[in-house]
Design an enzyme around this catalytic site. Structure first.
Site, short mmCIF file in Angstrom:
data_model
loop_
_atom_site.label_atom_id
_atom_site.label_comp_id
_atom_site.label_asym_id
_atom_site.label_seq_id
_atom_site.Cartn_x
_atom_site.Cartn_y
_atom_site.Cartn_z
N SER A 40 0.81 -1.12 -0.12
CA SER A 40 0.08 0.11 -0.03
C SER A 40 0.75 1.26 -0.02
O SER A 40 1.97 1.33 0.57
CB SER A 40 -0.98 -0.02 1.30
OG SER A 40 -1.12 1.37 1.65
N SER A 41 0.36 2.30 -0.68
CA SER A 41 1.21 3.50 -0.48
C SER A 41 0.28 4.29 0.44
O SER A 41 -1.10 4.68 0.00
CB SER A 41 1.27 3.96 -2.04
OG SER A 41 1.24 5.44 -1.90
N THR A 43 0.12 8.34 3.09
CA THR A 43 0.48 9.64 3.26
C THR A 43 2.16 9.70 3.15
O THR A 43 2.49 10.55 2.69
CB THR A 43 -0.18 10.19 4.48
OG1 THR A 43 -1.32 9.46 4.79
CG2 THR A 43 -0.55 11.60 3.97
N TYR A 44 2.60 8.87 4.17
CA TYR A 44 4.21 9.08 4.17
C TYR A 44 5.07 8.26 3.61
O TYR A 44 6.06 8.34 3.68
CB TYR A 44 4.39 9.19 5.92
CG TYR A 44 3.49 9.97 6.52
CD1 TYR A 44 3.68 11.34 6.52
CD2 TYR A 44 2.42 9.75 7.33
CE1 TYR A 44 2.75 12.44 7.18
CE2 TYR A 44 1.67 10.57 7.79
CZ TYR A 44 1.89 11.96 8.04
OH TYR A 44 1.31 12.81 8.34
N VAL A 47 4.38 0.70 1.76
CA VAL A 47 4.44 -0.45 2.66
C VAL A 47 4.54 -1.68 2.07
O VAL A 47 3.80 -1.91 0.67
CB VAL A 47 3.12 -0.51 3.59
CG1 VAL A 47 3.42 -1.81 4.33
CG2 VAL A 47 3.03 0.71 4.42
N ASP A 165 -5.27 9.10 14.92
CA ASP A 165 -5.76 8.79 13.43
C ASP A 165 -6.37 7.50 13.55
O ASP A 165 -5.83 6.75 12.59
CB ASP A 165 -4.64 8.95 12.46
CG ASP A 165 -5.09 9.20 11.10
OD1 ASP A 165 -6.27 9.35 10.90
OD2 ASP A 165 -4.26 8.85 10.15
N1 LIG Z 1 2.35 -4.28 9.86
C1 LIG Z 1 1.24 -4.30 8.79
N2 LIG Z 1 1.19 -5.35 8.00
C2 LIG Z 1 0.66 -5.48 7.02
N3 LIG Z 1 -0.01 -4.27 6.43
C3 LIG Z 1 0.39 -3.19 6.93
C4 LIG Z 1 1.09 -2.94 8.04
N4 LIG Z 1 1.32 -1.92 8.53
C5 LIG Z 1 0.46 -0.94 7.38
N5 LIG Z 1 0.10 -1.87 6.65
C6 LIG Z 1 -0.68 -1.44 5.49
O1 LIG Z 1 -0.16 -0.24 5.00
C7 LIG Z 1 -1.39 0.72 4.86
C8 LIG Z 1 -0.38 1.86 5.21
O2 LIG Z 1 0.31 1.81 6.45
P1 LIG Z 1 0.17 2.84 7.59
O3 LIG Z 1 1.18 2.51 8.68
O4 LIG Z 1 -1.15 3.27 8.03
O5 LIG Z 1 0.95 4.25 6.72
P2 LIG Z 1 0.15 5.62 6.39
O6 LIG Z 1 0.99 6.54 7.40
O7 LIG Z 1 0.79 6.27 4.99
O8 LIG Z 1 -1.19 5.65 6.47
C9 LIG Z 1 -2.15 0.44 6.09
O9 LIG Z 1 -3.44 0.75 5.80
C10 LIG Z 1 -2.32 -1.22 5.81
O10 LIG Z 1 -3.06 -1.44 4.99
MG LIG Z 2 -2.40 4.96 7.80
#
Ligand SMILES: Nc1ncnc2c1ncn2[C@@H]1O[C@H](COP(=O)(O)OP(=O)(O)O)[C@@H](O)[C@H]1O
Ligand SMILES: [Mg+2]
Lengths: 432, 415
Positions: A40-41, A43-44, A47, A165
């Site tokens: 996933s992509s 804001t920051y 992943v 959040d």
């Molecule tokens: N530990 C994890 N295991 C699996 N998927 C994850 C994990 N952490 C994040 N993701 C996926 O990546 C997305 C974005 O991660 P997140 O930490 O929320 O970053 P952002 O700050 O970009 O929102 C999450 O909504 C989820 O779908």
């Molecule tokens: Mg997030």
């Protein structure tokens, strides 16, 4: 007399020896992890799903913070506040219902945070039920999800951390059905803040989950904002769509925070317009005058719940999480003690315990990364899209060949450290 | 926390490049002063300055002065500490202010880069060397949860913005127990005493104390030293930590009018006090009641005094407060009595109680605290010491025409 080499170092690159030493001992991300695919992509950053080369080939999620760019060149421009928060806070906490940070690797001007992997998240579960199963989340599952969410939140709050959040996309679930609160990128310590919370970030919490005091322009807010968001998430799990799906009024050109009229209307439509009796502080809110100009609504939450959360106690929990007055709103601590969790069906540590195998939400879909930075060369397509076959392919099975994904990133720049497992107890002592 | 052996190990390389090991202690003072000054310039709150200093000290547990550029590290520590304490500043500002300050004549650092990315890069490596451990707990918090102004208003809830002891809104009484178990009740201090304790804590960052001892013990040692400077107004107040507090239960204590009246804590511990709720607080007994090792507190207090002794020979624009404290502590009657402080030695013979009555030493007689030779250690001197260390180190590392250093050369080229 100093030679040219030394003089030039002293005058032009005084950290050269240090940098050389650090880089020489650096172990790169790709030497430690096989990048399986892109998740996933946000804001920051982006992943990725990755498998560790050591241990037992454990699966991880690696969050790569966007490197800052000056023009086209990636340059050091300073670590973002969000990354600092996420690193700092994650180092201090350790709880079953919070996603665990395994290590942070600083490399090539980018920050990589290696987390335990969570197979699902609330957003995906909601989607699975509304699109695939076309059936509500069962009462037992709903209760377990909410219970564990509150349990994790209680831990954060007891560490004096506001999440700020909470929303379905940031609440993860492991394949064992354990809830993991994630994304501490907006979270912050509120113990003895040096500046009022408002001074740091003008806007917190995604609009649909934003508490009324924030919408009303409160300069001071508390952990009650997270409890409101829990209410929104619980309602969304129950109805499979956001309960207060308002349109966000954007910041104007001067970055003034506008009045969030539509979002407030969506809330009032269900909960009624707050009055001084419900919320004595409302009259002092900066947006009080704007609010008074809105149409008047009556509370119909009980109706709303009637078809969606049949249990009376479930309704009562939601009602208390949606109390307008932040001082009277249910705290995480009290929420956890709520009667709803004591009556049958009891919440379970495996939230999916009661779910038949074929109804369990599918594995995370991973894809090839469009951005070439982190992923192996395109010909390595075996990772693509296997994840959606529910439970069929054990993840990471066919792509653990070491060295298959070495193509990104040179060896230079940065070093890694392992935070390895539970933080030492002195940290917990420091935070609470 | 680390032990002294680890500290010594960390300075091993630097020791090879100085004539006098004491130089390294003076450098520790010098760098902390720089961080404080830069922090003040950037309008940091005291806690941000303290965090930056801890980052700096921890960084140099793993690295040596001679192999790095401490000025770059200082700037990066301040930049990162501001973020860690949620009061970020723009990188341009930190670079400009650092450059302006370091190039002043007395510091004489000529080549501090104006390139933002140099500081940003350093921040990046710094986070790595700190292993992401960015949340730092300081003694101030303990001080404010243990003590309050005698006026009865809580120290942290007072309105003065200038008073540094007012830092940190939100230290409620209810937060105390998180660090003090069930300890209810706070020690009441005059605002001057509270300010003194606060200043002593500030000063401890000039040494390595923050690496050696947990913050709450440093806070308690500072409170202990504060009692020596502001003795409670009664004749028998002079008992010290290593005396057992037999006096505490003595009902003969006079009740000086100025003494604050709080008894809840003592009442719980000393039955004889329950009948006399007007008992003044006995500070030493209060500290003794805390669940900490008093000998350890006493030895930390001793280390703080050693710092002042050293600091006395260093001259920048020494904060008047610091030099006053240094003087008062080293001349204090405590330091010559049957107390653990007596080993402060050298100066305690001179004018015993001359300053302990609360009189501020005047500017003229400050000079008599300087060592006979009148030699001060100055920033300029330390800058040149550091420069020589770094040059010597580089000479040792420099690629020779011979092939011995080929590997190193390659490593350096790669960087
Ligand atoms: N530990 C994890 N295991 C699996 N998927 C994850 C994990 N952490 C994040 N993701 C996926 O990546 C997305 C974005 O991660 P997140 O930490 O929320 O970053 P952002 O700050 O970009 O929102 C999450 O909504 C989820 O779908
Ligand atoms: Mg997030």
């Amino acid at each position: 007399m100093l030679d040219e080499w030394s003089t030039s170092i002293l005058n032009h690159d005084p950290m050269k020896l240090y940098r050389a030493k650090r880089d020489a001992s650096h172990r790169s991300v790709t030497s430690k992890y096989n990048i399986l695919g892109f998740i996933s992509s946000g804001t920051y950053g982006r992943v990725y799903k990755a498998q560790s080369y050591d241990e037992e080939g454990t699966i991880h999620a690696i969050k790569k913070f966007k490197p800052d760019k000056e023009g086209d060149v990636v340059a050091y421009t300073g670590i973002s506040q969000s990354a600092v928060r996420e690193i700092a806070l994650n180092r201090e906490i350790n709880h079953e219902n919070i996603v665990a940070l395994k290590e942070v690797i600083l490399e090539d001007k980018s920050i990589y945070m290696v987390f335990e992997y969570a197979e699902h998240d609330f957003l995906q579960v909601i989607h699975h039920h509304s699109q695939t199963l076309r059936a509500p989340i069962s009462h037992a599952v709903l209760k377990s999800l909410v219970y564990q969410l509150i349990n994790g939140l209680l831990y954060l709050h007891s560490c004096h951390i506001l999440h700020r959040d909470l929303k379905p996309a940031n609440i993860l679930i492991t394949s064992k059905g354990v809830i993991k609160i994630g994304d501490l990128g907006l979270a912050r310590l509120v113990y003895e803040p040096l500046q009022p919370l408002f001074a740091g970030d003008k806007v917190v919490v995604t609009i649909w989950y934003r508490a009324p005091e924030l919408l009303m322009g409160a300069k001071h807010y508390t952990r009650a904002i997270d409890c409101w968001a829990v209410g929104c998430v619980m309602a969304e799990l129950a109805s499979l769509r956001p309960i207060f799906k308002g349109d966000e009024a954007k910041l104007d050109s001067k970055k003034n925070v506008p009045f969030q009229r539509d979002q407030l209307l969506k809330i009032f439509d269900v909960l009624g317009t707050p009055d001084e009796k419900d919320w004595p502080g409302v009259v002092d809110m900066p947006e009080y005058q704007s609010m008074k100009r809105l149409d008047h609504f009556a509370n119909r939450l009980s109706d709303w719940c009637h078809s969606r959360i049949r249990a009376t106690q479930g309704y009562d929990l939601l009602r208390q999480l949606f109390i307008y007055d932040p001082e009277r709103r249910l705290t995480a601590k009290d929420a956890l003690q709520h009667k709803w969790f004591q009556e049958e069906p009891k919440p379970t540590w495996n939230a999916f315990q009661s779910v038949p195998q074929h109804q369990i939400p599918p594995h995370r879909r991973i894809t090839q990364d469009e951005a070439p930075s982190m992923m192996p060369a395109p010909q390595n397509t075996s990772h693509q899209g296997h994840g959606h076959i529910a439970g069929a392919v054990p993840f990471g099975q066919s792509h653990s060949k070491p060295g298959s994904s070495n193509s990104f990133a040179s060896q230079s720049g940065g070093a890694a450290y392992a935070s390895g497992g539970a933080p030492p107890s002195r940290k917990k002592a420091r935070l609470g | 926390m680390v032990d002294r052996a680890t500290l010594a190990q960390a300075r091993y390389d630097d020791l090879q490049y100085v004539d006098d090991p004491e130089c390294l202690d003076f450098l520790a003072i010098y760098f902390a002063n720089l961080i404080t000054k830069l922090g003040k310039k950037l309008q940091f709150r005291q806690r941000v300055i303290a965090t930056a200093t801890v980052f700096f000290r921890r960084f140099y547990l793993k690295n040596s002065y001679c192999e790095t550029d401490p000025f770059t590290v200082i700037a990066a520590c301040c930049y990162l500490a501001a973020k860690a304490e949620e009061s970020p500043i723009h990188i341009k500002v930190i670079v400009a202010e650092s450059r302006a300050m370091f190039s002043q004549e007395n510091y004489n650092v000529k080549n501090f880069s104006s390139d933002n990315s140099k500081i940003a890069e350093m921040e990046f490596y710094l986070v790595d060397d700190l292993e992401g451990d960015l949340i730092v707990f300081h003694p101030y918090r303990t001080l404010l949860s243990l003590c309050r102004k005698e006026s009865g208003t809580h120290a942290s809830s007072s309105n003065s913005e200038e008073g540094e002891a007012d830092e940190g809104p939100g230290v409620g009484i209810e937060d105390g127990p998180r660090y003090w178990g069930t300890g209810e009740g706070q020690l009441e201090l005059t605002s001057a005493a509270l300010q003194t304790a606060w200043s002593i804590i500030n000063d401890t960052y000039r040494s390595q104390l923050c690496l050696l001892h947990p913050p709450h013990l440093i806070a308690i040692a500072s409170i202990y030293l504060t009692f020596i400077l502001h003795p409670p107004a009664r004749p028998d107040a002079a008992h010290t930590l290593d005396q057992d507090h037999a006096n505490e239960s003595s009902p003969e204590h006079p009740t000086p009018a100025r003494q604050p009246r709080r008894s809840s804590r003592q009442a719980n511990h000393a039955p004889s006090h329950t009948t006399s709720p007007k008992k003044p607080q006995d500070p030493i007994a209060f500290l003794a009641d805390l669940n900490v090792s008093l000998p350890l507190v006493a030895s930390i207090a001793q280390e703080i005094i050693s710092l002042y002794t050293l600091w006395d020979r260093y001259k920048e624009d020494v904060s008047p407060e610091a030099s006053k404290l240094a003087r008062e502590l080293t001349n204090s009657p405590m330091s010559s009595g049957a107390s653990p402080l007596k080993r402060t030695g050298s100066r305690s013979e001179s004018g015993l109680a001359s300053t302990s009555g609360g009189g501020t030493p005047s500017a003229e007689n400050r000079d008599d605290t300087v060592d006979p030779e009148g030699n001060y250690i100055t920033p300029a001197f330390l800058s040149s010491v550091l420069q020589r260390m770094r040059e010597a180190k580089l000479m040792d590392m420099a690629p020779r025409p011979v092939a011995v250093n080929k590997r190193l050369e390659r490593t350096l080229a790669a960087g």
